[in-house]
Each structure stands twice: as structure tokens, then as C-alpha cells.
Design a protein around this motif. Structure first.
Motif, PDB file in Angstrom:
ATOM      1  N   LEU A  98      38.030  54.078 -23.089  1.00 46.60           N
ATOM      2  CA  LEU A  98      38.249  53.329 -21.847  1.00 46.60           C
ATOM      3  C   LEU A  98      37.088  53.591 -20.879  1.00 46.60           C
ATOM      4  CD1 LEU A  98      39.979  51.595 -19.971  1.00 46.60           C
ATOM      5  CD2 LEU A  98      41.214  53.649 -19.293  1.00 46.60           C
ATOM      6  N   VAL A  99      36.724  54.879 -20.760  1.00 50.39           N
ATOM      7  CA  VAL A  99      35.632  55.233 -19.848  1.00 50.39           C
ATOM      8  C   VAL A  99      34.337  54.522 -20.272  1.00 50.39           C
ATOM      9  CG1 VAL A  99      34.163  57.121 -19.027  1.00 50.39           C
ATOM     10  CG2 VAL A  99      36.647  57.435 -19.185  1.00 50.39           C
ATOM     11  N   VAL A 100      34.068  54.535 -21.571  1.00 52.80           N
ATOM     12  CA  VAL A 100      32.843  53.886 -22.066  1.00 52.80           C
ATOM     13  C   VAL A 100      32.847  52.392 -21.733  1.00 52.80           C
ATOM     14  CG1 VAL A 100      31.606  53.193 -24.162  1.00 52.80           C
ATOM     15  CG2 VAL A 100      32.415  55.551 -23.901  1.00 52.80           C
ATOM     16  N   VAL A 101      33.986  51.731 -22.011  1.00 48.35           N
ATOM     17  CA  VAL A 101      34.081  50.296 -21.736  1.00 48.35           C
ATOM     18  C   VAL A 101      33.858  50.030 -20.246  1.00 48.35           C
ATOM     19  CG1 VAL A 101      35.658  48.332 -21.700  1.00 48.35           C
ATOM     20  CG2 VAL A 101      35.568  49.814 -23.692  1.00 48.35           C
ATOM     21  N   VAL A 102      34.466  50.861 -19.408  1.00 51.87           N
ATOM     22  CA  VAL A 102      34.314  50.683 -17.959  1.00 51.87           C
ATOM     23  C   VAL A 102      32.841  50.846 -17.563  1.00 51.87           C
ATOM     24  CG1 VAL A 102      34.830  51.723 -15.710  1.00 51.87           C
ATOM     25  CG2 VAL A 102      36.667  51.353 -17.367  1.00 51.87           C
ATOM     26  N   VAL A 103      32.199  51.914 -18.077  1.00 54.14           N
ATOM     27  CA  VAL A 103      30.803  52.170 -17.693  1.00 54.14           C
ATOM     28  C   VAL A 103      29.907  51.008 -18.135  1.00 54.14           C
ATOM     29  CG1 VAL A 103      28.798  53.644 -18.145  1.00 54.14           C
ATOM     30  CG2 VAL A 103      31.026  54.666 -17.631  1.00 54.14           C
ATOM     31  N   ILE A 104      30.111  50.527 -19.373  1.00 63.62           N
ATOM     32  CA  ILE A 104      29.290  49.413 -19.867  1.00 63.62           C
ATOM     33  C   ILE A 104      29.402  48.203 -18.936  1.00 63.62           C
ATOM     34  CG2 ILE A 104      29.104  47.669 -21.697  1.00 63.62           C
ATOM     35  CD1 ILE A 104      29.836  49.853 -23.695  1.00 63.62           C
ATOM     36  N   PHE A 105      30.642  47.844 -18.577  1.00 60.33           N
ATOM     37  CA  PHE A 105      30.803  46.646 -17.744  1.00 60.33           C
ATOM     38  C   PHE A 105      30.366  46.883 -16.310  1.00 60.33           C
ATOM     39  CE2 PHE A 105      33.512  45.155 -21.210  1.00 60.33           C
ATOM     40  CZ  PHE A 105      32.940  43.910 -21.368  1.00 60.33           C
ATOM     41  N   GLU A 106      30.507  48.144 -15.852  1.00 58.24           N
ATOM     42  CA  GLU A 106      30.032  48.468 -14.511  1.00 58.24           C
ATOM     43  C   GLU A 106      28.521  48.191 -14.433  1.00 58.24           C
ATOM     44  OE1 GLU A 106      31.582  49.010 -11.948  1.00 58.24           O
ATOM     45  OE2 GLU A 106      30.381  50.168 -10.535  1.00 58.24           O
ATOM     46  N   ILE A 107      27.818  48.552 -15.516  1.00 60.44           N
ATOM     47  CA  ILE A 107      26.372  48.312 -15.539  1.00 60.44           C
ATOM     48  C   ILE A 107      26.085  46.822 -15.689  1.00 60.44           C
ATOM     49  CG2 ILE A 107      24.244  48.721 -16.863  1.00 60.44           C
ATOM     50  CD1 ILE A 107      25.531  51.480 -17.614  1.00 60.44           C
ATOM     51  N   MET A 108      26.797  46.172 -16.657  1.00 60.70           N
ATOM     52  CA  MET A 108      26.523  44.761 -16.929  1.00 60.70           C
ATOM     53  C   MET A 108      26.851  43.856 -15.747  1.00 60.70           C
ATOM     54  SD  MET A 108      27.652  44.395 -20.892  1.00 60.70           S
ATOM     55  CE  MET A 108      27.712  42.620 -20.824  1.00 60.70           C
TER      56      MET A 108
ATOM     57  N   ASN B 238      26.547  44.782 -12.621  1.00 62.56           N
ATOM     58  CA  ASN B 238      25.846  45.321 -11.466  1.00 62.56           C
ATOM     59  C   ASN B 238      26.807  45.946 -10.452  1.00 62.56           C
ATOM     60  OD1 ASN B 238      23.343  44.453 -12.457  1.00 62.56           O
ATOM     61  ND2 ASN B 238      23.789  42.377 -11.705  1.00 62.56           N
ATOM     62  N   GLY B 239      27.752  46.716 -10.950  1.00 57.31           N
ATOM     63  CA  GLY B 239      28.623  47.456 -10.044  1.00 57.31           C
ATOM     64  C   GLY B 239      29.771  46.648  -9.466  1.00 57.31           C
ATOM     65  N   ARG B 240      29.963  45.420  -9.955  1.00 57.65           N
ATOM     66  CA  ARG B 240      31.051  44.623  -9.372  1.00 57.65           C
ATOM     67  C   ARG B 240      32.413  44.946  -9.984  1.00 57.65           C
ATOM     68  NH1 ARG B 240      29.312  38.683 -10.023  1.00 57.65           N
ATOM     69  NH2 ARG B 240      27.922  39.627 -11.551  1.00 57.65           N
ATOM     70  N   LEU B 241      32.434  45.482 -11.211  1.00 53.05           N
ATOM     71  CA  LEU B 241      33.711  45.742 -11.874  1.00 53.05           C
ATOM     72  C   LEU B 241      34.567  46.709 -11.061  1.00 53.05           C
ATOM     73  CD1 LEU B 241      35.384  45.358 -14.559  1.00 53.05           C
ATOM     74  CD2 LEU B 241      34.507  47.594 -15.181  1.00 53.05           C
TER      75      LEU B 241
END
Lengths: 513, 390
Positions: free
Chosen positions: B21-31, B33-36
Motif C-alpha cells: 500500500l505504501v509503495v502504491v501511494v508513494v508511486i502515485f504521489e510522485i506521478m 506531483n503530490g496531488r494524491l
């Protein structure tokens, strides 16, 4: 007698973890003979046949196999079948909703370019069925014919594969007299046509009747091989060979402590759940007193487990009749929970299938049958449960890193102790232990016997079902023998010898009717 | 040291899913640009996925017992239809309508439970039939979409807890308090169960492992709390409902006789029967629970949409089943946890939201979700096979 054998197995040895299943077994079968193998359960008969048929692949055993003068390195059943060795197991391998003809050619379909040639199937099936004396339409479904005829379908299936060596594992165990006679006649007929047969059977009179040679196995070793041509073979000799083992101090001291009657069955009769005309337990009467350890000696398929399970909440069988008395009073156990509530416990012979939930922890397995004692308003008291599991672990000396470890990780002996602990915790009056020491090492066996003694000392009635006669003689006050669903003997410990018990266990009661 | 390693590897699978879950969150946070992880997005993540979370709680119980429920989407549509009908046509006050929905949920659960437990028809068939039956009934009731419900009802999904503790900077006091008290409670409960184990002579897991585990989970929980506290609403009422259900059902599965029986039935049905467990009643009750949870999910869905419609709940059964399997529930039954299913549901939710923010078309979103499900179960089976070899 000196002609070259069709099959020669030389110095076969095989080990399972902790058990020597076969040790230096040499087994030779003459071309065109009927060769029987007998021995107690666990003597190594089935293992030897699995080695021969490639179920235990080449490399998992040591020794050499030669068939029709060339060496064999079978890696699977397919390999051995290609050479004409076909094994028919006790549990028939037929597909119930396919027809006789389809089953005969299963894995050997009569097809052209993957398309079944139905006329060829029917024609060839008809021929094979005539050869085995099976008088049915080839398109009849397997479910619609009886066990005896199913057995014939298996043989027809073997013939379709151009069998050279036919192995029959307990072929008549599930058959009535008429079907047995027909089957044995057929085996003789096949021999005369040149098919060599190996028969594994417990029914001594039966194999003496038809076998040209008999090999007796005991504890994974060949005791001796007898030939009919050398003079008549007697049942006494076979029994002596099968059980000839010395009783040593493998059993803890046991003092009889029999008290009041705790458990009694009167005229207990149970029918097979599917084949509802067949009696599996037939008018059984037995009594067990509190504090008494009573053995139930019977071969596999004799009805011993079925009797126990039918008492335990009707977990087996249909049309159960007769009366159960607990503590002298008539009792009903229609469901398992009734049986448990009335103080009966049944520890299954198959701990992995019927005894334990392997993926759960030792603690959860130990408490599952008496969980209500640990709960208030449906909520489990975690502290009380942990304490109970820990106490049972110590009392039954279960070797586990912790009671939280999954049962899966434990050795067989320790799994068995968990299975036992589960029922000890229900505080029963009557404990039925079905093969309590199957597949566990000698040290763990001694510990289980000690636990059994202690339970008896506490005044509980203990029934031990076993096919290991030395075990029963070593730990029981009294032993009932059962054969073909009938109680055939009630032997006091002082009078119990293995020969005597084996004789009672192999009485063919149906013949006497 | 060996015992720490052993204890860690044993728990690895359980916590691996949180790592995923953490990995998925970090990936999308980057993709993105911090909007997730913008506070309002976190709040709407919960609102959007409340239905999966609620349904997965029931589904995990169903799957642990060795069953499956294909009908939950249709149940949500049907119960939602009844709920809408009561408010729209009969003008019932919304609490009465919700009570009716719960009663209907119970009845639907009893219907499925009867066929599975007492007639012993496989749940796959029973709930496949239920899927058709209740979708059909939903169309009968809500073929004409009903909208315009009382404000109190709509607040269930859009409302937040009142801010009676005021704000510290832009952090909502109530949200922070719930987060901190919750984490403290969890730490206390863990320590107490540890003490109980020690008292009864059972060796607990190594202290270091327990501390690391608690630190990671507490850290994540407090991080989530801080995000929510800065969202425009604070703590959504839906989150309180979902959180309550998670606590209740975790307790039911872990600490009650009923829960233990669910695991026993799924782990080895024969052994359960021969242990005197009333398997029929246990199965019946499992489906009652599933029915109630479908009703609660229906309330959440209708409230959020502001309308009751026959097409509601399409594919919800698949979302819930996927969440359970991603969360480590065993396909063969006997193994699973509510917390795992919740993390599984959140992974699906984050995927949905992240892919949407990135502007990935919904067709491709489905492809990604399907592959994630496959990967999760493959990982589960392969790691199990490896541990068997070891």
C-alpha cells in the motif's frame, strides 16, 4: 519351479522420513502365476507395489527391478503401464458418470486424430466385457452398476492396455461372496490365458485357495515365500509369519482399574451410506467400564472406524439401529454436539483430514471442541484460553516452540498429541482413540500409551482401535475383535496372543451364514 | 537474533501488504506531483471507497469460511432501491427508512444463508442466483431513479464530525484527538496482550519486533490523521462508521466463539464437524452478517449519490472479492483478516484515484486493477509454496 521369473525385484529398500518402509526386499514372480502378498497393515505391501508401478519413482528407492528380462526405471504410472504392468487399487479409479466403455478406454481412447471412434469403442469394449464376464450394456454408467461389476470394469480396463502383470490390491475387500467368487475365478482364468497376477489380500483362506506362491511381509521385510507346489500352505503358518514379533517393554506398566459400566452398545447395526444394502457394522454388542482400556482389533475395512463414527453423532452410515447406553442409561447421539455434550470423544485415525485444522495454531486446535467453556456471552476469554492451552501442552508433553505455532509445523507424534489434547480438554467419560499411534515414532508412541494409562486411572473408559496387535496386547485390559462388521471375539488380556487375535480378525463370518 | 528473524519472516506476508500500500501511494504521489495526498483527496478517497471497505468486511468472513458471495452488488442496488422508495414515495423519515434497509438486509442474508447452510447448495450457485434475483428486483423498484432525499440522510456520506475542539493552526482538534486516542489504545491493547502471554508462560514475539511493528503502524495512522485534520471537513462521518465496523468485526472474528468457528469451518470442514461445531448455523449467521453489511453499504452508496438507482452497485462484488484476495485471504478458506481486506480495498481505492488523477482512461484502469489482483494472489501462492519447501 526354476524357470526365469517375469518380474524380479532385488534388494529393494525405501525410507520415509523416520520410517524404514522397505528393507532389502527381494520379490520374484514366475510367468503365468498367481502370487499373493500378505502382511499386517503397514508391513510394506502397498509401498512395494507403488515402487513397482512407478508411483514411487526410480531413484526414491534402492535396488533393482527387472521385468521380462530387462531393467526398469519407472518414473510414473504411465511408464509401468507402457510395459504392461497395471495396478488396480482398493479404491477404484473409475469416473462415476461416464459409461463402462468410456472408462475401459480412459487414457487409452480409441480415436482417430483426436476424435473418438464410437463404433470401435463399443465393439472392443463388448469383447473385453465378455472376457471378464460382465453382462451389461457398454454405455451403462458406472454409478448404475454395483461394486463387484465395477471391479470387473477395472480388470477390463487393464486388459485393454494389454496387461502382462496385473496387480490387485485387496480386490475382494468390498465384495460379497458371490462377486468375490466370480472375481477369483476370473483371476484364475486370466492366469490360464498367460496373464501373471499379484494379489494383495487379508483374506487368508481366499489366497490359499488360488495362489501359486505367497510372500509374507512384516515390518518392511520379507519373512518368507511359500509355494503351493512344495506342499499345502496353512493359515496358521501365514498368521505366525505375519505377526511373529516379540513383545518388548515398549509399553508402560498398566494396572487394571475397571469400575462401573460406562459405555455399552447393543445390537448396533450400521449400513453403508451409499451402498445402503450393505451392512458395515452388523449387530455389534460391546461393553466398556470406567477406568478400563478396551481394544478393538480389526483389519482395515472391518467396520471398526465406521462403528466408532456412527456412535459419535452418526458421523458415518445410514439406517443405524441398536441402542447405546452411557453410564447404564439409554442415550441418543444424533449429532456430534450431542455426543460431545454426553461425554463421548472420538480421536480420528486420520488426524490431517478429520482431526486438526493444520493452518491454525496449537492453542486454537486444542480448545475448539470445548470453546464454550472458555467463553462468556460468546466472547472467548483470551487469558483463560492461553492458560488452558499452555496447561495441556505441558500435561501432554507437546513439543512445540509455542502454543501459537501452527500445527502444520509439528511432527506427526506431536500433532497426534494436539489431537488428543483437544478431546482431553472436553473432559469426556468415554474416549475412542482410532489408531492413536499411526505413523509416529516409538518414543512418541510410549508417551501416548502413558497418556492413555493416565486417562484410565482417572476413571475414563478408553476404547483403542488399532490394527497393531502388539500395541493392543500391551496396553489393553480386554480386546474385542471385529471382522466384516461383526464382533468375533472378546479376549481378556491374559489370553491374548497375536495368533489368536489374528485368527478371530480374519474369520470370514459371511461364509458361515 | 534467529528468533527475531523468524518472527519477522512469519509476519512478513501480513505486513508485506501494508508495504505494498505504501509503495502504491508513494508511486502515485510522485506521478501526480503530490496531488494524491492533498488533504481533501484523502477525505474523498474514504468517501469513494466506503462501500468496498464495508462489503469487504463481510466478504472476508464469507471467504474465510470457504464460500463466496457474488450477489453483494445486486443486494446493494436492491436494498438501496427499497431505502429510496421509503423516503421518496412513502415519505418516511430517513432514520425509519435506514432501519427498514437494515431489516431487508437481514432478510436477504437469511435467504442466502438458508440455501447455503440448510439445503447445502454451494454459495457460488446460491449467490449467483441472488445476483440475478436482486438485480431484477432492483430494476423493478428503482427502474425510475429516485432522488431528492432529506438533508440528514445526505449528511451520512457528506457530513463530518462537528469541530467542537476548534482548530490548532489548520489542524482540526477532533480529528487529531481521535487519531491520538486510537493509536494510544492500540499500543495499550498490544502491550496488555503481551503481558497476558508472559503471565501464562507463553514466549511472546521479541520486543524489538513488537516495537518496530507498532511504530510503523502508529506512524502511518498518525500521518493519515494529520492529513485528514487539514481537510476541509475534518473527520468524515462515513469514516467513523467504517472504523466502527472494522473494530467490531475484527473483534468478532478474533475473539468470539462464532469467529473461531468461521476459521475452523474454512480451515478443515471435516474436523470442524467432528469437533461438534454446528456448521449449518455458523454458515447461516455468516450470511446474515453479509446481508446487514450490504444494507449499510447501500445506505452509504445512496446517500453519497443522492439518488437510488437500479444500476447502483455494479461490479461491487468483484471489488470486494478482489480486496479480500489482495489482502491475503486464502482462496481455499481458513485464512484471512479484516485488516488485510481493508488494506486490500485501500490499494484498489488508491489505484482508482491515482489513475484518475493521472488521467488514465477507465478502460485501462480496469486492466491495471486486474493485473494487480493477479500479482497479489500469485505472490501469495508462490510465497506459501516456498515456505512449504523450507
Amino acid at each position: 519351479m526354476q524357470d526365469t521369473p517375469i518380474l524380479s525385484m532385488e534388494s529393494i529398500s525405501m525410507e520415509f522420513p523416520g520410517v524404514k518402509a522397505l528393507s532389502n526386499v527381494t520379490f520374484k514372480v514366475r510367468q503365468g502365476a498367481i502370487h499373493a502378498i500378505c502382511g499386517e497393515n503397514g508391513a510394506g505391501k502397498s509401498t512395494l507395489m507403488k515402487v513397482l508401478s512407478g508411483v514411487h519413482p526410480h531413484g526414491s528407492y534402492s535396488g533393482d527391478i527387472t521385468f521380462q528380462s530387462s531393467p526398469c526405471h519407472f518414473r510414473s504410472l504411465r511408464d509401468s503401464e507402457r510395459r504392461g504392468i497395471v495396478i488396480i487399487h482398493q479404491e477404484l479409479a473409475l469416473i462415476p458418470f461416464l459409461s463402462i466403455a468410456e472408462n475401459i478406454f480412459l487414457g487409452n481412447e480409441q480415436a482417430r486424430a483426436g476424435v473418438i471412434d464410437w463404433s470401435k469403442v463399443q465393439q472392443r469394449a463388448g469383447g473385453l466385457m465378455r472376457r471378464v464376464g460382465l453382462n451389461e450394456h457398454p454405455m451403462t454408467r458406472i454409478v448404475d452398476i454395483g461394486v463387484g461389476k465395477q471391479q470387473l470394469v477395472e480388470i477390463a480396463k487393464a486388459l485393454a492396455k494389454r496387461v502382462e502383470l496385473l496387480i490387485l490390491d485387496e480386490p475382494t475387500a468390498a465384495l460379497n461372496d458371490e462377486d468375490s467368487a466370480h472375481l477369483l475365478g476370473l483371476v484364475q482364468q486370466l492366469r490360464d490365458q498367460g496373464v501373471t497376477c499379484v494379489i494383495i489380500s487379508h483374506k487368508l483362506s481366499e489366497i490359499i485357495g488360488i495362489a501359486d506362491s505367497i510372500t509374507v511381509l512384516r515390518d518392511g521385510e520379507v519373512v518368507e515365500t511359500l509355494h503351493a507346489a512344495d506342499g499345502p500352505i496353512t493359515e496358521e503358518r501365514l498368521i505366525k509369519d505375519m505377526v511373529g514379533r516379540e513383545l518388548s517393554s515398549r509399553f508402560p506398566d498398566h494396572v487394571s482399574n475397571a469400575g462401573e459400566e460406562a459405555f455399552r452398545l447393543a445390537d448396533w447395526t450400521v449400513y453403508h451410506p451409499i451402498d445402503t444394502e450393505r451392512k458395515v457394522v452388523d449387530g455389534a454388542n460391546l461393553v466398556v467400564r470406567g477406568g478400563e482400556v478396551v481394544g478393538l482389533a480389526g483389519l482395515m475395512g472391518s467396520g471398526r472406524t465406521e462403528m466408532a463414527m456412527s456412535v459419535f453423532g452418526r458421523s458415518y452410515g445410514t439406517k443405524i439401529s441398536g441402542q447405546l447406553y452411557l453410564g447404564g442409561k439409554p442415550a441418543e447421539t444424533k449429532r456430534v454436539s450431542d455426543a460431545v455434550a454426553q461425554g463421548i470423544a472420538y480421536v480420528s485415525e486420520d488426524r490431517k483430514r478429520y482431526g486438526l485444522n493444520l493452518i491454525q495454531s496449537v492453542r486454537e486446535n486444542m480448545t475448539v471442541a470445548a470453546l464454550r467453556n472458555l467463553a462468556k456471552g460468546g466472547v472467548i476469554e483470551a487469558a483463560a484460553e492461553a492458560a488452558a492451552a499452555e496447561r495441556l501442552r505441558r500435561e501432554l508433553t507437546v513439543k512445540t516452540p509455542s502454543v501459537e505455532a501452527p500445527v502444520l509445523k509439528l511432527s506427526g507424534g506431536n500433532q497426534q498429541k494436539v489431537s488428543l489434547a483437544k478431546w482431553v480438554y472436553t473432559d469426556p467419560d468415554v474416549l475412542i482413540l482410532d489408531e492413536p499411534t499411526r505413523g509416529i515414532d516409538v518414543g512418541a508412541k510410549f508417551e501416548i500409551y502413558t497418556i492413555i494409562n493416565r486417562l484410565a486411572q482417572q476413571g475414563k473408559a478408553v476404547i483403542v482401535i488399532s490394527s497393531e496387535l502388539p500395541e493392543l496386547i500391551g496396553i489393553c485390559d480386554r480386546i474385542y475383535t471385529i471382522s466384516e462388521g461383526r464382533i468375533t471375539g472378546d479376549v481378556a488380556r491374559a489370553d491374548a496372543t497375536q495368533e489368536h487375535l489374528m485368527k478371530l480378525m480374519t474369520i470370514e463370518t459371511k461364509d458361515q451364514v | 537474533m534467529a528468533s527475531i528473524k523468524e518472527s519477522l519472516s512469519g509476519k512478513l506476508r501480513q505486513y508485506g501488504i501494508i508495504g505494498a500500500l505504501v509503495v502504491v501511494v508513494v508511486i502515485f504521489e510522485i506521478m501526480t506531483n503530490g496531488r494524491l495526498l492533498l488533504p481533501d483527496n484523502v477525505a474523498s478517497l474514504i468517501g469513494q471507497n466506503a462501500y468496498v471497505l464495508i462489503l469487504s468486511i463481510g466478504m472476508v468472513m464469507v471467504i474465510i469460511a470457504g464460500h463466496i458471495d457474488l450477489s453483494v452488488g445486486s443486494q446493494v442496488a436492491f436494498i438501496g432501491g427499497v431505502l429510496g422508495w421509503a423516503m421518496y414515495h412513502w415519505r418516511w423519515p430517513w432514520p425509519a427508512a435506514v432501519a427498514l434497509a437494515l431489516a431487508i438486509g437481514l432478510a436477504v442474508g437469511a435467504w442466502h444463508g438458508f440455501w447455503v447452510a440448510y439445503v447445502r447448495i454451494p454459495a457460488f450457485i446460491v449467490t449467483l442466483a441472488g445476483m440475478l434475483v436482486f438485480r431484477g428486483l432492483a430494476i423493478v423498484i428503482a427502474g425510475f431513479t429516485m432522488a431528492g432525499f432529506p438533508g440528514g440522510f445526505v449528511k451520512i456520506s457528506s457530513g463530518s464530525l462537528p469541530h467542537f475542539l476548534g482548530y490548532a493552526g489548520d489542524f482540526d482538534g477532533v480529528t487529531m484527538m481521535i487519531g491520538v486516542v486510537g493509536v494510544a489504545g492500540m499500543v495499550f491493547a498490544q502491550m496488555r496482550s503481551r503481558a497476558t502471554q508472559v503471565k501464562h508462560g507463553i514466549a511472546p514475539e521479541p520486543m524489538a519486533v513488537a516495537v518496530i511493528r507498532l511504530a510503523v503502524i502508529s506512524g502511518l495512522a498518525l500521518f493519515l490523521t494529520s492529513l485528514l485534520a487539514r481537510s476541509s471537513g475534518g473527520t468524515p462521518i462515513l469514516l467513523v462508521i467504517v472504523g466502527g465496523l472494522i473494530l467490531i468485526y475484527s473483534f468478532v472474528l478474533n475473539r468470539t466463539v462464532f469467529g473461531r468457528h468461521v476459521y475452523a469451518i474454512g480451515g478443515n470442514l471435516n474436523a470442524a464437524i467432528l469437533s461438534g461445531i454446528n456448521t449449518a448455523r455458523t454458515n447461516f449467521v455468516i450470511f446474515l452478517h453479509m446481508g446487514i453489511l450490504c444494507a449499510i453499504a447501500a445506505v452509504a452508496v445512496v446517500s453519497r449519490a443522492g439518488a437510488a438507482t437500479a444500476v447502483a452497485g455494479a461490479n461491487y462484488e468483484l471489488d470486494a472479492i478482489a480486496a479480500c484476495f489482495i489482502g491475503g485471504t486464502a482462496v481455499t478458506g481458513g485464512i484471512g483478516r479484516v485488516s488485510g481486506a481493508m488494506v486490500g480495498a485501500l490499494i484498489m481505492g488508491v489505484l482508482n484515484m491515482g489513475l484518475s488523477i493521472c488521467g488514465v482512461p477507465s478502460a485501462w484502469q480496469q486492466v491495471v486493477k486486474g493485473l494487480v489482483l493477479l500479482a497479489a494472489v500469485a505472490f501469495d501462492l508462490v510465497s506459501k509454496r516456498r515456505s512449504k519447501v523450507a
